[in-house]
Design a protein around this motif. Structure first.
Motif, mmCIF file in Angstrom:
data_model
loop_
_atom_site.group_PDB
_atom_site.id
_atom_site.type_symbol
_atom_site.label_atom_id
_atom_site.label_comp_id
_atom_site.label_asym_id
_atom_site.label_seq_id
_atom_site.Cartn_x
_atom_site.Cartn_y
_atom_site.Cartn_z
ATOM 1 N N ASP A 197 59.010 -3.434 83.541
ATOM 2 C CA ASP A 197 59.967 -2.404 83.131
ATOM 3 C C ASP A 197 59.647 -1.890 81.732
ATOM 4 O OD1 ASP A 197 60.590 -4.806 81.967
ATOM 5 O OD2 ASP A 197 62.747 -4.452 81.973
ATOM 6 N N ASP A 198 59.014 -2.726 80.899
ATOM 7 C CA ASP A 198 58.582 -2.267 79.577
ATOM 8 C C ASP A 198 57.523 -1.169 79.712
ATOM 9 O OD1 ASP A 198 60.289 -4.076 78.464
ATOM 10 O OD2 ASP A 198 58.756 -5.618 78.151
ATOM 11 N N ILE A 199 56.600 -1.383 80.653
ATOM 12 C CA ILE A 199 55.569 -0.366 80.890
ATOM 13 C C ILE A 199 56.210 0.913 81.402
ATOM 14 C CG2 ILE A 199 53.527 0.211 82.254
ATOM 15 C CD1 ILE A 199 52.784 -2.723 82.252
ATOM 16 N N GLU A 200 57.167 0.762 82.320
ATOM 17 C CA GLU A 200 57.848 1.932 82.861
ATOM 18 C C GLU A 200 58.578 2.692 81.752
ATOM 19 O OE1 GLU A 200 60.370 0.467 85.913
ATOM 20 O OE2 GLU A 200 58.730 0.014 87.304
ATOM 21 N N GLN A 201 59.190 1.950 80.830
ATOM 22 C CA GLN A 201 59.884 2.601 79.718
ATOM 23 C C GLN A 201 58.909 3.357 78.832
ATOM 24 O OE1 GLN A 201 62.069 -0.474 77.713
ATOM 25 N NE2 GLN A 201 63.488 -0.798 79.431
ATOM 26 N N GLN A 202 57.734 2.765 78.597
ATOM 27 C CA GLN A 202 56.726 3.443 77.780
ATOM 28 C C GLN A 202 56.223 4.706 78.489
ATOM 29 O OE1 GLN A 202 53.605 0.919 76.152
ATOM 30 N NE2 GLN A 202 54.928 -0.872 76.285
ATOM 31 N N VAL A 203 56.008 4.573 79.807
ATOM 32 C CA VAL A 203 55.533 5.725 80.571
ATOM 33 C C VAL A 203 56.584 6.829 80.587
ATOM 34 C CG1 VAL A 203 54.865 6.529 82.870
ATOM 35 C CG2 VAL A 203 53.937 4.379 81.987
ATOM 36 N N VAL A 204 57.845 6.441 80.784
ATOM 37 C CA VAL A 204 58.931 7.429 80.790
ATOM 38 C C VAL A 204 59.029 8.109 79.431
ATOM 39 C CG1 VAL A 204 61.430 7.708 80.915
ATOM 40 C CG2 VAL A 204 60.249 6.329 82.628
ATOM 41 N N ALA A 205 58.911 7.326 78.346
ATOM 42 C CA ALA A 205 58.964 7.904 77.002
ATOM 43 C C ALA A 205 57.801 8.864 76.780
ATOM 44 C CB ALA A 205 58.940 6.800 75.960
ATOM 45 N N PHE A 206 56.609 8.476 77.261
ATOM 46 C CA PHE A 206 55.439 9.345 77.125
ATOM 47 C C PHE A 206 55.640 10.634 77.926
ATOM 48 C CE2 PHE A 206 51.382 10.766 78.950
ATOM 49 C CZ PHE A 206 50.690 11.071 77.791
ATOM 50 N N ARG A 207 56.146 10.500 79.156
ATOM 51 C CA ARG A 207 56.389 11.681 79.985
ATOM 52 C C ARG A 207 57.429 12.597 79.317
ATOM 53 N NH1 ARG A 207 56.160 12.669 85.581
ATOM 54 N NH2 ARG A 207 55.559 10.507 85.958
ATOM 55 N N SER A 208 58.469 11.978 78.757
ATOM 56 C CA SER A 208 59.505 12.764 78.087
ATOM 57 C C SER A 208 58.943 13.520 76.891
ATOM 58 C CB SER A 208 60.644 11.842 77.645
ATOM 59 O OG SER A 208 61.621 12.552 76.934
ATOM 60 N N ASP A 209 58.088 12.858 76.116
ATOM 61 C CA ASP A 209 57.479 13.523 74.961
ATOM 62 C C ASP A 209 56.613 14.703 75.393
ATOM 63 O OD1 ASP A 209 58.712 11.737 73.283
ATOM 64 O OD2 ASP A 209 56.970 10.411 73.104
ATOM 65 N N MET A 210 55.838 14.480 76.452
ATOM 66 C CA MET A 210 54.973 15.558 76.932
ATOM 67 C C MET A 210 55.799 16.722 77.477
ATOM 68 S SD MET A 210 51.562 13.907 78.652
ATOM 69 C CE MET A 210 50.851 15.530 78.686
ATOM 70 N N LEU A 211 56.882 16.394 78.197
ATOM 71 C CA LEU A 211 57.747 17.455 78.717
ATOM 72 C C LEU A 211 58.367 18.261 77.582
ATOM 73 C CD1 LEU A 211 59.554 15.693 81.709
ATOM 74 C CD2 LEU A 211 57.936 17.600 81.828
ATOM 75 N N GLU A 213 57.040 18.770 74.648
ATOM 76 C CA GLU A 213 55.998 19.637 74.094
ATOM 77 C C GLU A 213 55.739 20.834 75.007
ATOM 78 O OE1 GLU A 213 54.639 19.418 71.146
ATOM 79 O OE2 GLU A 213 55.928 17.675 70.754
ATOM 80 N N ILE A 214 55.739 20.572 76.330
ATOM 81 C CA ILE A 214 55.535 21.667 77.271
ATOM 82 C C ILE A 214 56.674 22.666 77.174
ATOM 83 C CG2 ILE A 214 55.391 22.268 79.717
ATOM 84 C CD1 ILE A 214 52.865 21.026 78.564
ATOM 85 N N ARG A 215 57.893 22.164 77.079
ATOM 86 C CA ARG A 215 59.047 23.064 76.963
ATOM 87 C C ARG A 215 58.970 23.875 75.677
ATOM 88 N NH1 ARG A 215 58.520 21.975 81.179
ATOM 89 N NH2 ARG A 215 59.870 20.859 82.666
ATOM 90 N N LYS A 216 58.487 23.227 74.604
ATOM 91 C CA LYS A 216 58.317 23.960 73.352
ATOM 92 C C LYS A 216 57.308 25.090 73.535
ATOM 93 C CE LYS A 216 59.414 20.184 70.130
ATOM 94 N NZ LYS A 216 58.866 19.297 69.071
ATOM 95 N N ALA A 217 56.186 24.767 74.205
ATOM 96 C CA ALA A 217 55.158 25.794 74.437
ATOM 97 C C ALA A 217 55.708 26.930 75.298
ATOM 98 C CB ALA A 217 53.939 25.167 75.107
ATOM 99 N N GLU A 218 56.464 26.574 76.348
ATOM 100 C CA GLU A 218 57.047 27.598 77.205
ATOM 101 C C GLU A 218 58.061 28.440 76.431
ATOM 102 O OE1 GLU A 218 58.632 25.393 80.448
ATOM 103 O OE2 GLU A 218 56.721 25.276 81.528
ATOM 104 N N THR A 219 58.839 27.783 75.565
ATOM 105 C CA THR A 219 59.806 28.529 74.749
ATOM 106 C C THR A 219 59.096 29.491 73.806
ATOM 107 O OG1 THR A 219 61.352 26.657 74.832
ATOM 108 C CG2 THR A 219 61.705 28.300 73.106
ATOM 109 N N VAL A 220 58.005 29.005 73.178
ATOM 110 C CA VAL A 220 57.232 29.871 72.283
ATOM 111 C C VAL A 220 56.664 31.060 73.054
ATOM 112 C CG1 VAL A 220 55.153 30.005 70.858
ATOM 113 C CG2 VAL A 220 56.689 28.046 70.638
#
Length: 465
Positions: A197-211, A213-220
């Motif tokens: 579950d620690d790995i899953e939390q890290q993966v979820v956090a990484f996915r959230s960070d990337m999302l 950034e993508i949303r920021k790019a789409e907003t820009v």
């Protein structure tokens, strides 16, 4: 009850203002391009997130596997002095190893476990109540035999096994990755594991960070597209405003010029009436009075009356000339072809410029207003020739081309020609521009160029009915 009239969508589209159409033509491609770009970026970004997430998860898992191997190696090193130096299985050595393993831990939920060949729990610090229990046939929620799977990996030289197990810190069953190795001299399986579950939390956090950034790019991108739309709209509005302003200035100038021309024409007619016809009529009146006084002398009275008749003839001719200039009545009476010949004859008599005319009978091939337009173009052209060309010869032709379904007026002189063949009429002038506008208002065209043998050549085409 009468039905309310409905407005069709096609009518609404057809009634869109021209400015709005231009605005839509300019902005719609930006919106479509931005939407398509955003969609492509969104799809590509999501795919990239999935790939990167999978790679990150695999890297973390590989790192954790290596970490588990290192922990197992440390545990083996810690018990080596008890396990390797014992000549025979010693109960004391086993108890010493059990104590060592129970005291070994790392992190919040990192510990070691050990089972004998039959599946009896020997070491399990977080859950001491399991010590001595046989767990050979215990399964997790997925139906996996936990101890049997670990034992198999251990006997095969050491390996990893994934299953579900209670996490000590949360007391919940969680996915766990364990590494198991075998102690052949004692028949023990020794292992340790970590919860995924620690790995899953890290993966979820990484996915959230990337999302994010993508949303920021789409907003820009959206803001850039919106800015482009706004800038385009402002630019079109500015151009439209400038065009309106320029058109208003030109319209005001044209209106002033028309008023000036009208005043000049009225002044000219007034001068012609006052200085020409009025003087002639005054002279006639004077001679008639003299003739009345000379009634006793028939010879003198006849001379005075004869002179008065000649002056009246001149006045009549002047009236006809003025009337013809104001409105070509010949068009109503004798047709365009004859009116063109008469105009050319009057031009030759008044300017002494040799004028040759070729005309075809036009009949009803063009409208009456179109005939007037052609006549006025010819009038203006001859006026320009008389004022500016220094020509001695003019050719005029009015022909019919039934193949192309048009009537053509061609005027050529042998004068000095245009200094610049590409020159255009002065924007404040009404001569050549009026001629062109007269033709265009009836669907016709007009062109002016230097002739092949000198002088200027004007060609006007008027479509037939």
């Amino acid at each position: 009850m009468q039905k309310a009239p409905t407005t069709k969508a096609s009518d609404m589209r057809g009634n869109l203002p021209f400015k709005l159409k231009i605005l839509m033509i300019a902005i719609l491609p930006i919106i479509l391009a931005s939407t398509l770009t955003s969609w492509v970026i969104h799809i590509g970004a999501n795919r990239l997130i999935e790939i990167e997430t999978s790679l990150i998860e695999q890297r973390i898992l590989t790192f954790r596997q290596k970490e588990l191997e290192n922990y197992a190696s440390l545990a083996l090193t810690a018990i080596d002095h008890e396990y390797s130096h014992a000549q025979v299985p010693s109960q004391d050595a086993k108890q010493a190893v059990i104590r060592i393993l129970n005291n070994l831990n790392y992190g919040n939920d990192g510990y070691f476990f050990a089972y004998d060949r039959s599946g009896t729990s020997l070491v399990n610090a977080p859950t001491p109540e399991l010590i001595g229990a046989n767990l050979w046939y215990i399964k997790d929620k997925d139906g996996k035999f936990i101890i049997q799977g670990l034992m198999k990996q251990a006997i095969n030289g050491g390996g990893f096994f994934t299953y579900r197990w209670n996490k000590p810190s949360t007391k919940t069953e969680t996915q766990k990755l364990s590494y198991a190795t075998y102690l052949p001299k004692w028949g023990w399986m020794l292992g340790t594991g970590l919860y995924l579950d620690d790995i899953e939390q890290q993966v979820v956090a990484f996915r959230s960070d990337m999302l994010k950034e993508i949303r920021k790019a789409e907003t820009v991108l959206f803001l850039v597209a919106l800015l482009a739309v706004v800038v385009t709209a402002i630019a079109i509005a500015a151009v439209n405003y400038n065009e309106h302003k320029l058109a208003d200035v030109r319209l005001k100038a044209l209106t002033r010029r028309i008023v000036d021309v009208q005043e000049e024409e009225r002044k000219r007619v007034s001068h012609d009436l006052h200085d020409g016809i009025n003087q002639l009529l005054v002279s006639v009146r004077h001679r008639v009075e003299l003739a009345r006084e000379q009634l006793g002398d028939p010879v003198k009275a006849k001379q005075l009356l004869t002179k008065s008749m000649a002056i009246l003839d001149t006045s009549i001719a002047d009236v006809r000339r003025m009337s013809k200039a104001l409105h070509p009545s010949a068009l109503d009476n004798i047709g365009l072809a004859v009116a063109v010949r008469e105009l050319a004859k009057d031009f030759e008599e008044s300017t002494r410029i040799t004028t040759r005319v070729k005309t075809d009978p036009i009949g009803d091939r063009i409208e009456e207003t179109a005939k007037i337009a052609i006549y006025r173009v010819l009038q203006e052209a001859l006026t320009n020739i008389a004022r500016h060309s220094k020509a001695s010869h003019v050719d005029i032709s009015l022909t019919i081309d039934d193949t192309l379904n048009k009537v053509t007026l061609q005027i050529a002189d042998n004068g000095i020609g245009l200094k610049n063949p590409d020159q255009v009429p002065h924007p404040d002038g009404l001569g050549l521009r009026n001629m062109a506008e007269r033709m265009e208002s009836h669907g016709g065209t007009m062109s002016i160029r230097n002739g092949n043998h000198g002088g200027v050549e004007l060609i006007a085409h008027m479509p037939q009915i």
